[in-house]
Structure formats: structure tokens, C-alpha cells
Design a protein around this motif. Sequence first.
Motif, PDB file in Angstrom:
ATOM      1  N   ALA A   1       6.175  18.991 -16.050  1.00 44.61           N
ATOM      2  CA  ALA A   1       5.768  19.241 -17.433  1.00 44.61           C
ATOM      3  C   ALA A   1       4.404  19.934 -17.450  1.00 44.61           C
ATOM      4  N   ASP A   2       4.197  20.702 -18.510  1.00 48.25           N
ATOM      5  CA  ASP A   2       2.916  21.391 -18.618  1.00 48.25           C
ATOM      6  C   ASP A   2       1.805  20.374 -18.873  1.00 48.25           C
ATOM      7  N   GLU A   3       0.592  20.773 -18.547  1.00 44.87           N
ATOM      8  CA  GLU A   3      -0.567  19.878 -18.628  1.00 44.87           C
ATOM      9  C   GLU A   3      -0.802  19.383 -20.049  1.00 44.87           C
ATOM     10  N   ASP A   4      -0.572  20.225 -21.034  1.00 43.88           N
ATOM     11  CA  ASP A   4      -0.766  19.821 -22.423  1.00 43.88           C
ATOM     12  C   ASP A   4       0.138  18.630 -22.774  1.00 43.88           C
ATOM     13  N   SER A   5       1.397  18.708 -22.399  1.00 47.53           N
ATOM     14  CA  SER A   5       2.333  17.611 -22.677  1.00 47.53           C
ATOM     15  C   SER A   5       1.908  16.328 -21.978  1.00 47.53           C
ATOM     16  N   ILE A   6       1.431  16.456 -20.766  1.00 47.84           N
ATOM     17  CA  ILE A   6       0.972  15.290 -20.011  1.00 47.84           C
ATOM     18  C   ILE A   6      -0.239  14.656 -20.699  1.00 47.84           C
ATOM     19  N   LEU A   7      -1.147  15.477 -21.170  1.00 48.47           N
ATOM     20  CA  LEU A   7      -2.330  14.957 -21.851  1.00 48.47           C
ATOM     21  C   LEU A   7      -1.962  14.265 -23.160  1.00 48.47           C
ATOM     22  N   VAL A   8      -0.972  14.767 -23.866  1.00 46.03           N
ATOM     23  CA  VAL A   8      -0.512  14.124 -25.100  1.00 46.03           C
ATOM     24  C   VAL A   8       0.037  12.738 -24.794  1.00 46.03           C
ATOM     25  N   VAL A   9       0.858  12.633 -23.758  1.00 46.60           N
ATOM     26  CA  VAL A   9       1.428  11.341 -23.371  1.00 46.60           C
ATOM     27  C   VAL A   9       0.320  10.392 -22.925  1.00 46.60           C
ATOM     28  N   GLN A  10      -0.614  10.889 -22.136  1.00 49.98           N
ATOM     29  CA  GLN A  10      -1.735  10.055 -21.680  1.00 49.98           C
ATOM     30  C   GLN A  10      -2.550   9.534 -22.853  1.00 49.98           C
ATOM     31  N   SER A  11      -2.799  10.384 -23.818  1.00 47.52           N
ATOM     32  CA  SER A  11      -3.572   9.982 -24.985  1.00 47.52           C
ATOM     33  C   SER A  11      -2.833   8.900 -25.775  1.00 47.52           C
ATOM     34  N   ASN A  12      -1.547   9.084 -25.974  1.00 49.40           N
ATOM     35  CA  ASN A  12      -0.745   8.079 -26.676  1.00 49.40           C
ATOM     36  C   ASN A  12      -0.747   6.758 -25.922  1.00 49.40           C
ATOM     37  N   LEU A  13      -0.655   6.824 -24.619  1.00 47.67           N
ATOM     38  CA  LEU A  13      -0.677   5.624 -23.796  1.00 47.67           C
ATOM     39  C   LEU A  13      -2.031   4.924 -23.888  1.00 47.67           C
ATOM     40  N   ALA A  14      -3.102   5.697 -23.894  1.00 48.45           N
ATOM     41  CA  ALA A  14      -4.443   5.120 -24.021  1.00 48.45           C
ATOM     42  C   ALA A  14      -4.593   4.389 -25.349  1.00 48.45           C
ATOM     43  N   ILE A  15      -4.091   4.986 -26.416  1.00 51.66           N
ATOM     44  CA  ILE A  15      -4.152   4.342 -27.728  1.00 51.66           C
ATOM     45  C   ILE A  15      -3.367   3.035 -27.708  1.00 51.66           C
ATOM     46  N   THR A  16      -2.218   3.049 -27.074  1.00 53.47           N
ATOM     47  CA  THR A  16      -1.398   1.838 -26.974  1.00 53.47           C
ATOM     48  C   THR A  16      -2.126   0.753 -26.198  1.00 53.47           C
ATOM     49  N   TYR A  17      -2.733   1.108 -25.072  1.00 53.63           N
ATOM     50  CA  TYR A  17      -3.501   0.121 -24.304  1.00 53.63           C
ATOM     51  C   TYR A  17      -4.625  -0.472 -25.158  1.00 53.63           C
ATOM     52  N   GLY A  18      -5.287   0.371 -25.923  1.00 47.21           N
ATOM     53  CA  GLY A  18      -6.347  -0.112 -26.789  1.00 47.21           C
ATOM     54  C   GLY A  18      -5.824  -1.098 -27.823  1.00 47.21           C
ATOM     55  N   GLU A  19      -4.696  -0.772 -28.428  1.00 46.58           N
ATOM     56  CA  GLU A  19      -4.103  -1.656 -29.429  1.00 46.58           C
ATOM     57  C   GLU A  19      -3.663  -2.988 -28.824  1.00 46.58           C
ATOM     58  N   LEU A  20      -3.298  -2.960 -27.556  1.00 48.92           N
ATOM     59  CA  LEU A  20      -2.887  -4.184 -26.865  1.00 48.92           C
ATOM     60  C   LEU A  20      -4.074  -4.982 -26.336  1.00 48.92           C
ATOM     61  N   GLY A  21      -5.279  -4.426 -26.482  1.00 49.01           N
ATOM     62  CA  GLY A  21      -6.481  -5.133 -26.063  1.00 49.01           C
ATOM     63  C   GLY A  21      -6.943  -4.835 -24.651  1.00 49.01           C
ATOM     64  N   ASP A  22      -6.255  -3.935 -23.962  1.00 48.71           N
ATOM     65  CA  ASP A  22      -6.670  -3.554 -22.608  1.00 48.71           C
ATOM     66  C   ASP A  22      -7.658  -2.391 -22.733  1.00 48.71           C
ATOM     67  N   LEU A  23      -8.870  -2.736 -23.178  1.00 47.87           N
ATOM     68  CA  LEU A  23      -9.847  -1.712 -23.547  1.00 47.87           C
ATOM     69  C   LEU A  23     -10.373  -0.924 -22.354  1.00 47.87           C
ATOM     70  N   GLU A  24     -10.506  -1.561 -21.210  1.00 48.89           N
ATOM     71  CA  GLU A  24     -10.984  -0.844 -20.013  1.00 48.89           C
ATOM     72  C   GLU A  24      -9.973   0.219 -19.574  1.00 48.89           C
ATOM     73  N   ARG A  25      -8.703  -0.147 -19.589  1.00 41.43           N
ATOM     74  CA  ARG A  25      -7.663   0.812 -19.207  1.00 41.43           C
ATOM     75  C   ARG A  25      -7.595   1.953 -20.223  1.00 41.43           C
ATOM     76  N   ALA A  26      -7.723   1.596 -21.505  1.00 42.85           N
ATOM     77  CA  ALA A  26      -7.723   2.624 -22.552  1.00 42.85           C
ATOM     78  C   ALA A  26      -8.884   3.593 -22.347  1.00 42.85           C
ATOM     79  N   LEU A  27     -10.069   3.049 -22.062  1.00 38.35           N
ATOM     80  CA  LEU A  27     -11.242   3.887 -21.843  1.00 38.35           C
ATOM     81  C   LEU A  27     -11.032   4.829 -20.670  1.00 38.35           C
ATOM     82  N   SER A  28     -10.510   4.297 -19.587  1.00 37.96           N
ATOM     83  CA  SER A  28     -10.277   5.116 -18.400  1.00 37.96           C
ATOM     84  C   SER A  28      -9.329   6.276 -18.712  1.00 37.96           C
TER      85      SER A  28
END
Length: 94
Positions: free
Chosen positions: A11-38
Motif C-alpha cells: 500500500a502507498d505510504e499515505d494509506s498506511i499513515l491514515v491507518v496508523q493515525s486511526n489506530l493511534a486514536i483508538t489506542y488513545g480512546e482505550l487509555g493506552d496513551l503511551e502507545r497512542a503517543l508513539s
Amino acid sequence: AELAMKRRLGADEDSILVVQSNLAITYGELGDLERALSMEQEVYSGRLKLNGEDHEETLIAASNYATSLVRLQRFGEAKSLLRKIMPVARRVLG
């Protein structure tokens, strides 16, 4: 799993970054703030490389990264990042 699959499929880098960003938001919502920050830091770094600092997506990634820093009470780092991107945001977004 989706991120790993996208990378394997080339997949192109843009698509990967979109998925990563969505995953980071999910980690934050679940309370895994360190993983979200990373992940937000990785997304911001990726956006800088892919789009440069004068791109709207890079500014959004920087804002998300700063938000993660604030959630971890790392106010000095968040302030420094926001001071860095505010002139760019004013210039780019008007």
C-alpha cells in the motif's frame, strides 16, 4: 493486522499513515496513551517526510501528536511543537 496487511500488499505510504493515525486514536480512546503517543509521533514524522511541513495533513498529524502529549501531561513538549507549527498553519491555512 490491517496495517501489517497493507504493508505486505505494498500500500502507498499515505494509506498506511491514515491507518496508523486511526489506530493511534483508538489506542488513545482505550487509555493506552503511551502507545497512542508513539504512533502519533510516527505519523507526524511520516507526514513530514511524505508531504513536507507545509501540507494540511502534516499539520493535522502535528495537532494529533500535540494532543497526545497533552493527554500525558507533557505540556512543555506540546507547547514547543505547537509553537513550531502555528506559523506554518497560519501561512498554509490562512
